[in-house]
Write an enzyme that holds these catalytic residues in place. Sequence first.
Site, PDB file in Angstrom:
ATOM      1  N   TYR A 136      14.810  -9.463  15.330  1.00 43.35           N
ATOM      2  CA  TYR A 136      16.158  -9.470  15.901  1.00 43.35           C
ATOM      3  C   TYR A 136      16.271  -8.430  17.006  1.00 43.35           C
ATOM      4  O   TYR A 136      15.861  -7.283  16.834  1.00 43.35           O
ATOM      5  CB  TYR A 136      17.202  -9.177  14.810  1.00 43.35           C
ATOM      6  CG  TYR A 136      18.595  -9.248  15.380  1.00 43.35           C
ATOM      7  CD1 TYR A 136      19.157 -10.476  15.719  1.00 43.35           C
ATOM      8  CD2 TYR A 136      19.335  -8.087  15.629  1.00 43.35           C
ATOM      9  CE1 TYR A 136      20.416 -10.559  16.288  1.00 43.35           C
ATOM     10  CE2 TYR A 136      20.598  -8.162  16.192  1.00 43.35           C
ATOM     11  CZ  TYR A 136      21.129  -9.402  16.519  1.00 43.35           C
ATOM     12  OH  TYR A 136      22.368  -9.480  17.086  1.00 43.35           O
ATOM     13  N   GLN A 200      24.496 -13.516  11.323  1.00 42.55           N
ATOM     14  CA  GLN A 200      24.078 -14.916  11.158  1.00 42.55           C
ATOM     15  C   GLN A 200      22.617 -15.130  11.543  1.00 42.55           C
ATOM     16  O   GLN A 200      21.941 -16.003  10.982  1.00 42.55           O
ATOM     17  CB  GLN A 200      25.015 -15.881  11.897  1.00 42.55           C
ATOM     18  CG  GLN A 200      25.329 -15.587  13.341  1.00 42.55           C
ATOM     19  CD  GLN A 200      26.459 -14.572  13.538  1.00 42.55           C
ATOM     20  OE1 GLN A 200      26.692 -13.693  12.709  1.00 42.55           O
ATOM     21  NE2 GLN A 200      27.159 -14.679  14.654  1.00 42.55           N
ATOM     22  N   ASN A 233      23.718  -3.646  14.759  1.00 40.51           N
ATOM     23  CA  ASN A 233      24.930  -2.906  14.375  1.00 40.51           C
ATOM     24  C   ASN A 233      25.109  -2.954  12.853  1.00 40.51           C
ATOM     25  O   ASN A 233      24.255  -3.436  12.123  1.00 40.51           O
ATOM     26  CB  ASN A 233      26.150  -3.468  15.114  1.00 40.51           C
ATOM     27  CG  ASN A 233      26.394  -4.943  14.764  1.00 40.51           C
ATOM     28  OD1 ASN A 233      25.874  -5.460  13.778  1.00 40.51           O
ATOM     29  ND2 ASN A 233      27.179  -5.602  15.591  1.00 40.51           N
ATOM     30  N   THR A 256      21.649   5.578  16.298  1.00 47.18           N
ATOM     31  CA  THR A 256      20.493   6.403  16.634  1.00 47.18           C
ATOM     32  C   THR A 256      20.801   7.905  16.539  1.00 47.18           C
ATOM     33  O   THR A 256      21.966   8.326  16.583  1.00 47.18           O
ATOM     34  CB  THR A 256      19.976   6.024  18.044  1.00 47.18           C
ATOM     35  OG1 THR A 256      18.688   6.576  18.239  1.00 47.18           O
ATOM     36  CG2 THR A 256      20.918   6.528  19.124  1.00 47.18           C
ATOM     37  N   GLN A 278      20.497  10.211  24.058  1.00 44.71           N
ATOM     38  CA  GLN A 278      20.634   9.332  22.887  1.00 44.71           C
ATOM     39  C   GLN A 278      22.104   9.114  22.525  1.00 44.71           C
ATOM     40  O   GLN A 278      22.458   8.071  21.975  1.00 44.71           O
ATOM     41  CB  GLN A 278      19.828   9.857  21.694  1.00 44.71           C
ATOM     42  CG  GLN A 278      18.329   9.900  21.964  1.00 44.71           C
ATOM     43  CD  GLN A 278      17.738   8.563  22.396  1.00 44.71           C
ATOM     44  OE1 GLN A 278      17.828   7.566  21.677  1.00 44.71           O
ATOM     45  NE2 GLN A 278      17.153   8.516  23.596  1.00 44.71           N
ATOM     46  N   HIS A 281      23.812   5.799  23.555  1.00 43.12           N
ATOM     47  CA  HIS A 281      23.687   4.511  22.866  1.00 43.12           C
ATOM     48  C   HIS A 281      24.966   4.064  22.199  1.00 43.12           C
ATOM     49  O   HIS A 281      25.244   2.868  22.112  1.00 43.12           O
ATOM     50  CB  HIS A 281      22.608   4.590  21.774  1.00 43.12           C
ATOM     51  CG  HIS A 281      21.218   4.440  22.290  1.00 43.12           C
ATOM     52  ND1 HIS A 281      20.735   3.255  22.766  1.00 43.12           N
ATOM     53  CD2 HIS A 281      20.194   5.330  22.401  1.00 43.12           C
ATOM     54  CE1 HIS A 281      19.475   3.411  23.140  1.00 43.12           C
ATOM     55  NE2 HIS A 281      19.121   4.668  22.944  1.00 43.12           N
ATOM     56  N   GLU A 347      15.693  10.712  12.949  1.00 44.46           N
ATOM     57  CA  GLU A 347      15.002   9.555  13.512  1.00 44.46           C
ATOM     58  C   GLU A 347      14.033  10.040  14.615  1.00 44.46           C
ATOM     59  O   GLU A 347      12.861   9.696  14.630  1.00 44.46           O
ATOM     60  CB  GLU A 347      16.025   8.582  14.095  1.00 44.46           C
ATOM     61  CG  GLU A 347      15.399   7.345  14.710  1.00 44.46           C
ATOM     62  CD  GLU A 347      16.376   6.521  15.537  1.00 44.46           C
ATOM     63  OE1 GLU A 347      17.418   7.077  15.966  1.00 44.46           O
ATOM     64  OE2 GLU A 347      16.098   5.338  15.763  1.00 44.46           O
ATOM     65  N   HIS A 348      14.572  10.846  15.555  1.00 46.52           N
ATOM     66  CA  HIS A 348      13.755  11.457  16.603  1.00 46.52           C
ATOM     67  C   HIS A 348      13.902  12.970  16.512  1.00 46.52           C
ATOM     68  O   HIS A 348      15.023  13.469  16.502  1.00 46.52           O
ATOM     69  CB  HIS A 348      14.243  11.082  18.006  1.00 46.52           C
ATOM     70  CG  HIS A 348      14.453   9.627  18.243  1.00 46.52           C
ATOM     71  ND1 HIS A 348      15.690   9.029  18.160  1.00 46.52           N
ATOM     72  CD2 HIS A 348      13.589   8.659  18.589  1.00 46.52           C
ATOM     73  CE1 HIS A 348      15.572   7.745  18.453  1.00 46.52           C
ATOM     74  NE2 HIS A 348      14.321   7.477  18.710  1.00 46.52           N
ATOM     75  N   ASP A 381      11.151   5.845  23.836  1.00 44.82           N
ATOM     76  CA  ASP A 381      11.985   4.640  23.845  1.00 44.82           C
ATOM     77  C   ASP A 381      11.342   3.525  24.654  1.00 44.82           C
ATOM     78  O   ASP A 381      11.543   2.341  24.364  1.00 44.82           O
ATOM     79  CB  ASP A 381      13.366   4.945  24.442  1.00 44.82           C
ATOM     80  CG  ASP A 381      14.279   5.634  23.446  1.00 44.82           C
ATOM     81  OD1 ASP A 381      13.940   5.665  22.251  1.00 44.82           O
ATOM     82  OD2 ASP A 381      15.343   6.145  23.873  1.00 44.82           O
ATOM     83  N   GLU A 435      -1.112  -0.912 -27.246  1.00 43.27           N
ATOM     84  CA  GLU A 435       0.150  -1.465 -26.748  1.00 43.27           C
ATOM     85  C   GLU A 435       0.646  -2.628 -27.613  1.00 43.27           C
ATOM     86  O   GLU A 435       1.635  -3.273 -27.275  1.00 43.27           O
ATOM     87  CB  GLU A 435      -0.018  -1.926 -25.285  1.00 43.27           C
ATOM     88  CG  GLU A 435      -0.266  -0.757 -24.340  1.00 43.27           C
ATOM     89  CD  GLU A 435      -0.229  -1.146 -22.866  1.00 43.27           C
ATOM     90  OE1 GLU A 435      -0.275  -2.353 -22.550  1.00 43.27           O
ATOM     91  OE2 GLU A 435      -0.136  -0.217 -22.035  1.00 43.27           O
ATOM     92  N   HIS A 440      -4.428  -9.683 -25.225  1.00 38.98           N
ATOM     93  CA  HIS A 440      -5.120  -9.178 -24.032  1.00 38.98           C
ATOM     94  C   HIS A 440      -6.590  -8.899 -24.363  1.00 38.98           C
ATOM     95  O   HIS A 440      -7.493  -9.283 -23.623  1.00 38.98           O
ATOM     96  CB  HIS A 440      -4.466  -7.881 -23.529  1.00 38.98           C
ATOM     97  CG  HIS A 440      -3.172  -8.085 -22.796  1.00 38.98           C
ATOM     98  ND1 HIS A 440      -2.042  -8.572 -23.399  1.00 38.98           N
ATOM     99  CD2 HIS A 440      -2.842  -7.865 -21.506  1.00 38.98           C
ATOM    100  CE1 HIS A 440      -1.064  -8.624 -22.509  1.00 38.98           C
ATOM    101  NE2 HIS A 440      -1.525  -8.202 -21.339  1.00 38.98           N
TER     102      HIS A 440
HETATM  103  N1  HSO Z   1      16.587   5.192  21.214  1.00 39.25           N
HETATM  104  C1  HSO Z   1      16.726   3.869  20.674  1.00 39.25           C
HETATM  105  C2  HSO Z   1      15.823   2.851  21.313  1.00 39.25           C
HETATM  106  C3  HSO Z   1      16.120   2.541  22.743  1.00 39.25           C
HETATM  107  N2  HSO Z   1      16.497   3.407  23.688  1.00 39.25           N
HETATM  108  C4  HSO Z   1      16.037   1.347  23.377  1.00 39.25           C
HETATM  109  C5  HSO Z   1      16.641   2.783  24.845  1.00 39.25           C
HETATM  110  N3  HSO Z   1      16.376   1.520  24.647  1.00 39.25           N
HETATM  111  C6  HSO Z   1      16.423   3.924  19.171  1.00 39.25           C
HETATM  112  O1  HSO Z   1      15.210   4.533  18.899  1.00 39.25           O
HETATM  113 ZN    ZN Z   2      17.231   5.390  23.309  1.00 38.54          ZN
END
Ligand code: HSO
Ligand code: ZN
Length: 451
Positions: A136, A200, A233, A256, A278, A281, A347-348, A381, A435, A440
Amino acid sequence: PSTSSPAFRTIDLRGQDLGLAQLRAVVPRLTAGDGASVEDAVRGIVDDVRARGFSALAELAVRFDGVRQRHPRVPAAAISAALEALDPDVRAALSASIERARAFAAAQVPQDVTVHPGTGASVTQRWVPVGRVGLYVPGGLAVYPSSVVMNVVPAQAAGVASIALASPPQKDNDGLPHPTILAAAALLGIDEVYAIGGAQAIVAFAYGIPAAHDDAGELPAVAPVDVVTGPGNIFVATAKRLVKGVVGIDAEAGPTEIAILADSSARPDLVAADLISQAEHDPRAGSVLVTDSPELADRVREQLGILVGQTKHRDRVLEALSGEQSGVVLVDSLEAGIAVCDAYAAEHLEIMTADARAVAGRIRNAGAIFVGDYSPVSLGDYCAGSNHVLPTSGTAAFSSGLNVTTFLRAIQVVDYSEAGLSEVARHIRSLSDAEDLPAHGDAVDARFSRS
Ligand code: HSO
Ligand code: ZN
C-alpha cells in the site's frame, strides 16, 4: 516570538535518575486519540468490502476519493504512459534510489543453514518467500513514489512471485493513482496496480475480491495476498491490525518521528532543519531533541524560530513542533541521553555528537540510526539504500523496519535416518511419558518393532 516560533516544550530530566519504565512515561509521545470510533468505522469497511466486493469499493471511492470507478485495476497502458511522461530528473532520482536499495536488499537475503546434531541427523532452516504480497502506498497529504521503491525492492529481492500495489484514486488523474506512483511502479516492473485507497485497499488485499458481473460485463477478481505492507494513516493502520492473522503485516506504522541526540559540538542549524524535515509530514509527527547542552537547546530554538517561518508547510510544521509529541529533553550527560533515546525507541534517530559513530554503536532501540552531520533522515527517506518504512511510537523496542525477511518465512526441515532416530528414541520415550503423551513414544517405537 513571532507566530512562526513553535512552542517546542522542554522536559528537564537533569538531576533525576530515572529508570527505563519512568523514562518511557516521560518522553514526548502522542497520547492515543479517538481509537474506538476509528475502529468502529474501519470494522464497517471490512464487513462491507467482504460482503459486497466491487460494489462496496465503488461506493467507497465516491465517498472518500470523489471518484467513480467500475473496476479499480489500473490499465497497463496507463502505467507505461506514466513512465513515459515522467520528468527525467525524477526518473534519474528514482533509478538511483532503486539501485542503492536493491544492492542493500540483495545483501540481506539470508543463507539457509543446516546442522547435523548426530549421525544421520540433519535439521535445516530454509528461507522461502511468501507467494503474493499487497503493497500500500498512501496518497493523502502527500504522495510517496519513494514508498513504492521501499516496499517493492525488498519484496523482489526476497523472491516474491506475485506483487500487487494499491494507492488511492486521484480526482485529477481520471481516478487513477498519482502519475508519479504509477511511473515508479513501471520503473520497478510492477504491472498489477489498483486505484484503491485507505482501509478498503487493505481489506481487498487481505480477503481478495471475487470476480463479478455488471451491465457492462466481467469484473475480474482481485486475488488475496499473504502479506500486506506499507505506511498509511490511522484508518490504514487500524485496517492492518484488524486483518492481521488473516494475512501477515509489516508493522502498524503511525505518524513519523525523528529524535536527535546532540551535544555542544552539534550545529544548531542542522539540528533545526532536520527536526523540521520530518515535522513536514504530518501535524502529528514527532520531533525530539535530546541533549546535555542547554546552550545548544537555546540555539536550536532560535533556529526553529527562523526556519519554520521560511518553510513551505509552515502550518503543519508549527502544529507538529508545538504538540505534546515534540520537544527537547535535557539530560545531565551523553550517557543519560543514550538511555532516553533507548526509552523513546525512535523511528529515526540522528546522532550529532563528537564521536558520533561510537555513540551510535551503543544505541539499542531505534528503527534506523543516522550517524553524523552528513547522514540526515532525508537521505534515508530517498537515497541511502536503507528502507524508510520503519517502526514508530516506541515499537522499535521489539520490531524492525521493512526488510527482505519481512517477505520470507523460515521453514525448518527435519531429515533423520534410522540410525539418527534410534540414537534419541529413548529420550523421546522419556519425555513423552513425562508429558503423559505415550502415543508420541509409540510412534517412534513403531519404527523399530516391526511385527
Ligand atoms: N520519513 C518518512 C518517509 C518519507 N519521507 C517518504 C519522504 N518521503 C517515514 O520514514
Ligand atoms: Zn520523510
